[in-house]
Design an enzyme around this catalytic site. Structure first.
Site, PDB file in Angstrom:
ATOM      1  N   LYS A  75      13.171 -27.102  -9.424  1.00 34.45           N
ATOM      2  CA  LYS A  75      13.391 -25.659  -9.221  1.00 34.45           C
ATOM      3  C   LYS A  75      14.096 -25.401  -7.885  1.00 34.45           C
ATOM      4  O   LYS A  75      14.471 -24.267  -7.609  1.00 34.45           O
ATOM      5  CB  LYS A  75      12.065 -24.907  -9.291  1.00 34.45           C
ATOM      6  N   ASP A 169       0.556 -35.023 -31.470  1.00 36.53           N
ATOM      7  CA  ASP A 169       1.180 -35.511 -30.234  1.00 36.53           C
ATOM      8  C   ASP A 169       2.026 -36.773 -30.463  1.00 36.53           C
ATOM      9  O   ASP A 169       3.230 -36.708 -30.586  1.00 36.53           O
ATOM     10  CB  ASP A 169       0.108 -35.776 -29.182  1.00 36.53           C
ATOM     11  N   GLN A 273      -8.493 -49.403 -58.637  1.00 41.34           N
ATOM     12  CA  GLN A 273      -7.200 -49.432 -59.336  1.00 41.34           C
ATOM     13  C   GLN A 273      -7.425 -49.369 -60.844  1.00 41.34           C
ATOM     14  O   GLN A 273      -8.485 -49.776 -61.338  1.00 41.34           O
ATOM     15  CB  GLN A 273      -6.464 -50.739 -59.013  1.00 41.34           C
TER      16      GLN A 273
HETATM   17  C1  COA Z   1       1.917 -28.853 -23.290  1.00 40.95           C
HETATM   18  C2  COA Z   1       2.083 -27.434 -22.804  1.00 40.95           C
HETATM   19  C3  COA Z   1       1.163 -26.487 -23.599  1.00 40.95           C
HETATM   20  C4  COA Z   1       1.676 -27.372 -21.320  1.00 40.95           C
HETATM   21  O1  COA Z   1       1.970 -26.076 -20.825  1.00 40.95           O
HETATM   22  P1  COA Z   1       1.881 -25.775 -19.268  1.00 40.95           P
HETATM   23  O2  COA Z   1       0.668 -26.394 -18.717  1.00 40.95           O
HETATM   24  O3  COA Z   1       2.090 -24.339 -19.048  1.00 40.95           O
HETATM   25  O4  COA Z   1       3.093 -26.636 -18.689  1.00 40.95           O
HETATM   26  P2  COA Z   1       4.661 -26.292 -18.746  1.00 40.95           P
HETATM   27  O5  COA Z   1       5.239 -27.228 -19.696  1.00 40.95           O
HETATM   28  O6  COA Z   1       4.990 -24.899 -19.024  1.00 40.95           O
HETATM   29  O7  COA Z   1       5.062 -26.551 -17.235  1.00 40.95           O
HETATM   30  C5  COA Z   1       4.458 -25.768 -16.214  1.00 40.95           C
HETATM   31  C6  COA Z   1       5.451 -25.368 -15.141  1.00 40.95           C
HETATM   32  O8  COA Z   1       5.675 -26.495 -14.316  1.00 40.95           O
HETATM   33  C7  COA Z   1       7.065 -26.603 -14.083  1.00 40.95           C
HETATM   34  N1  COA Z   1       7.429 -27.963 -13.731  1.00 40.95           N
HETATM   35  C8  COA Z   1       6.997 -29.097 -14.315  1.00 40.95           C
HETATM   36  N2  COA Z   1       7.589 -30.157 -13.743  1.00 40.95           N
HETATM   37  C9  COA Z   1       8.395 -29.668 -12.794  1.00 40.95           C
HETATM   38  C10 COA Z   1       9.251 -30.273 -11.839  1.00 40.95           C
HETATM   39  N3  COA Z   1       9.397 -31.575 -11.762  1.00 40.95           N
HETATM   40  N4  COA Z   1       9.924 -29.456 -10.992  1.00 40.95           N
HETATM   41  C11 COA Z   1       9.779 -28.134 -11.032  1.00 40.95           C
HETATM   42  N5  COA Z   1       8.974 -27.501 -11.915  1.00 40.95           N
HETATM   43  C12 COA Z   1       8.293 -28.279 -12.768  1.00 40.95           C
HETATM   44  C13 COA Z   1       7.688 -26.125 -15.351  1.00 40.95           C
HETATM   45  O9  COA Z   1       9.017 -25.790 -15.185  1.00 40.95           O
HETATM   46  C14 COA Z   1       6.812 -24.938 -15.675  1.00 40.95           C
HETATM   47  O10 COA Z   1       7.247 -23.848 -14.915  1.00 40.95           O
HETATM   48  P3  COA Z   1       7.464 -22.395 -15.603  1.00 40.95           P
HETATM   49  O11 COA Z   1       6.113 -21.990 -16.108  1.00 40.95           O
HETATM   50  O12 COA Z   1       7.930 -21.552 -14.443  1.00 40.95           O
HETATM   51  O13 COA Z   1       8.463 -22.542 -16.673  1.00 40.95           O
HETATM   52  C15 COA Z   1       3.541 -26.950 -22.939  1.00 40.95           C
HETATM   53  O14 COA Z   1       4.326 -27.764 -22.111  1.00 40.95           O
HETATM   54  C16 COA Z   1       4.081 -27.020 -24.355  1.00 40.95           C
HETATM   55  O15 COA Z   1       3.772 -26.178 -25.200  1.00 40.95           O
HETATM   56  N6  COA Z   1       4.972 -27.984 -24.586  1.00 40.95           N
HETATM   57  C17 COA Z   1       5.666 -28.117 -25.859  1.00 40.95           C
HETATM   58  C18 COA Z   1       4.790 -28.731 -26.907  1.00 40.95           C
HETATM   59  C19 COA Z   1       4.213 -30.042 -26.492  1.00 40.95           C
HETATM   60  O16 COA Z   1       4.915 -30.980 -26.206  1.00 40.95           O
HETATM   61  N7  COA Z   1       2.879 -30.102 -26.527  1.00 40.95           N
HETATM   62  C20 COA Z   1       2.200 -31.362 -26.555  1.00 40.95           C
HETATM   63  C21 COA Z   1       1.899 -31.920 -25.287  1.00 40.95           C
HETATM   64  S1  COA Z   1       1.126 -33.477 -25.609  1.00 40.95           S
END
Ligand code: COA
EC number: 2.8.3.16
Length: 416
Positions: A75, A169, A273
């Protein structure tokens, strides 16, 4: 040994399980997988469900082996610049952030295409793009509920049930992996990258294909003869929970074995079977069923399947699961013991086959992981430890042309 993805560069902006499972296998196949992690924190699984205080948890180490780790705050302007440089030199970019997160950061599909038109962009979200649920943050269980697994799993009278298998997952990660490999081959032909959008709902749905088969059968005929409630209880308008029914055209059920009262896993699953019926009747002490019109053919047996299961269980109940399998395998009756996680982790044949693999980790010592499921004749992936957080900061930034002073300044600013 030449690995199939040697020379392929992957920028792995994934977390938790679905994305990391995919990129880990790309790394096992020889790709250079660079995991981008939030400075100072990293993937949340590093600190979740820890078994050793202060050390990376097994949740992380078992899903991130063979990767490199770069701490990067994407960011910040400098972080965006570094990620852009990485993407310019990469073949595949994978992310599984919450819907809209990457776009807000400036790395959505439109922006990615402008950065590198050859880049393949793998993205995991909970639901298909135009779904009414597409804005939902999604975890494993939500996907199992949305994909049709939960409503069809469990006891008829009980609540919808979660599978222990990571259908939402890791399964989604494996589906994305297939898509990415196809996109790589497609790029060979067209020279262009593309986006591969993988929803967890679609991945679960693909594994409950047979339940969608059954929904259509139910709508046409009003009944499902292989389900446990047939013919005793009426069917509704949706596929019911299947309990322990085999779910195929060949019936089967879970049988208690002799220690079931003290050992919750002394069970064996037996399939009946259409052929080999004589062997079944003889072994369970019902030779008269070979010619009995109520039992002699597979169709005749359907209304009496629980008589068959009960008779089989009356036979298994004084043997343990391994004794049952020893007898039935000689009669070519399909069966298998219920194996516990303890039995699996310590199984010598699984270790010899590379299905359970020891890994030496520099910080936490020896642990075991699940190996590469496909076994290839031309190569065997070597499973190496997961990286420590930011272990490759200096190495990666030096590759990009940053000096030691630049790297120190980036650290000072919290970019890495
Ligand atoms: C898994 C999940 C529910 C977690 O949600 P969450 O805890 O809110 O985590 P996010 O993925 O939104 O990331 C949180 C924040 O950290 C930020 N972040 C993470 N890594 C970062 C980095 N290296 N640098 C800057 N920001 C970072 C993200 O940009 C995000 O910011 P935002 O809310 O301003 O967009 C969500 O990521 C999701 O629905 N993913 C898609 C489906 C999925 O893969 N789910 C299965 C996981 S096993």
């Amino acid at each position: 040994m030449t690995l199939p993805l040697e020379g392929i560069k992957v920028i792995d902006f994934t977390g938790v399980q679905a994305g990391p499972a995919c990129t880990q296998m790309l790394a096992w196949f020889g790709a250079d997988v660079l995991k981008i992690e939030l400075p100072g924190k990293g993937d949340v699984t590093r600190s979740q469900l820890r078994d050793i205080p202060g050390k990376d948890g097994l949740y992380f180490t078992m899903l991130n082996s063979n990767k490199r780790s770069l701490e990067l705050n994407t960011k910040t302007p400098e972080g965006k610049e570094i990620l852009t440089k990485l993407l310019k030199g990469a073949d595949i970019f994978v992310e599984n952030f919450a819907p809209g997160s990457l776009e807000r950061m400036g790395f959505g599909w439109d922006q990615i295409q402008a950065i590198n038109p050859r880049l393949i962009y793998g993205t995991i979200k909970g639901f298909p793009e135009d779904s009414p649920y597409s804005d939902l943050k999604t975890y494993e269980d939500i996907a199992q509920c949305a994909g049709g697994a939960a409503s069809t799993t469990g006891l008829i009278e009980g609540s919808p049930l979660m599978s222990a298998a990571a259908l939402g997952d890791s399964n989604t990660g494996m589906h994305l992996l297939i898509g990415l490999l196809a996109a790589l081959l497609h790029r060979e032909k067209t020279g262009k990258g593309q986006r591969v959008y993988m929803s967890m709902q679609d991945a679960v749905l693909n594994l409950v294909r047979v339940k969608i088969r059954d929904q259509q059968r139910l709508e046409r005929t009003g009944e499902l003869t292989e389900y446990p409630q047939y013919p005793h209880k009426p069917f509704g308008d949706t596929v019911p929970r299947g309990e322990n029914a085999s779910g195929s055209g060949v019936p089967g059920w879970m049988m208690k074995c002799k220690n079931w009262k003290t050992d919750p896993n002394d069970y064996v699953y037996v399939i009946f079977q259409p052929w080999g019926w004589e062997n079944v009747c003889n072994v369970i002490g019902k030779p008269e069923w070979i010619t009995d019109p109520n039992f002699a053919t597979p169709d005749a047996r359907i209304p009496h399947l629980f008589d068959v299961y009960n008779a089989m269980e009356a036979w298994t109940i004084d043997k343990d699961k391994h004794e049952v399998v020893e007898i039935l395998r000689k009669l070519e009756i399909p069966c298998g013991p219920v194996l516990t996680t303890k039995e699996i982790l310590h199984d010598e044949s699984l270790r010899a086959n590379g299905s359970i693999v020891p890994v030496e980790h520099k910080d936490r010592g020896l642990y075991y992981t699940v190996g590469c499921p496909p076994k290839f004749s031309a190569f065997t992936p070597e499973i190496k430890a997961s990286p420590l957080l930011g272990e490759h900061n200096a190495e990666v930034l030096t590759e990009l042309g940053y000096s030691a002073a630049d790297i120190a300044a980036l650290k000072e600013k919290g970019v890495i």
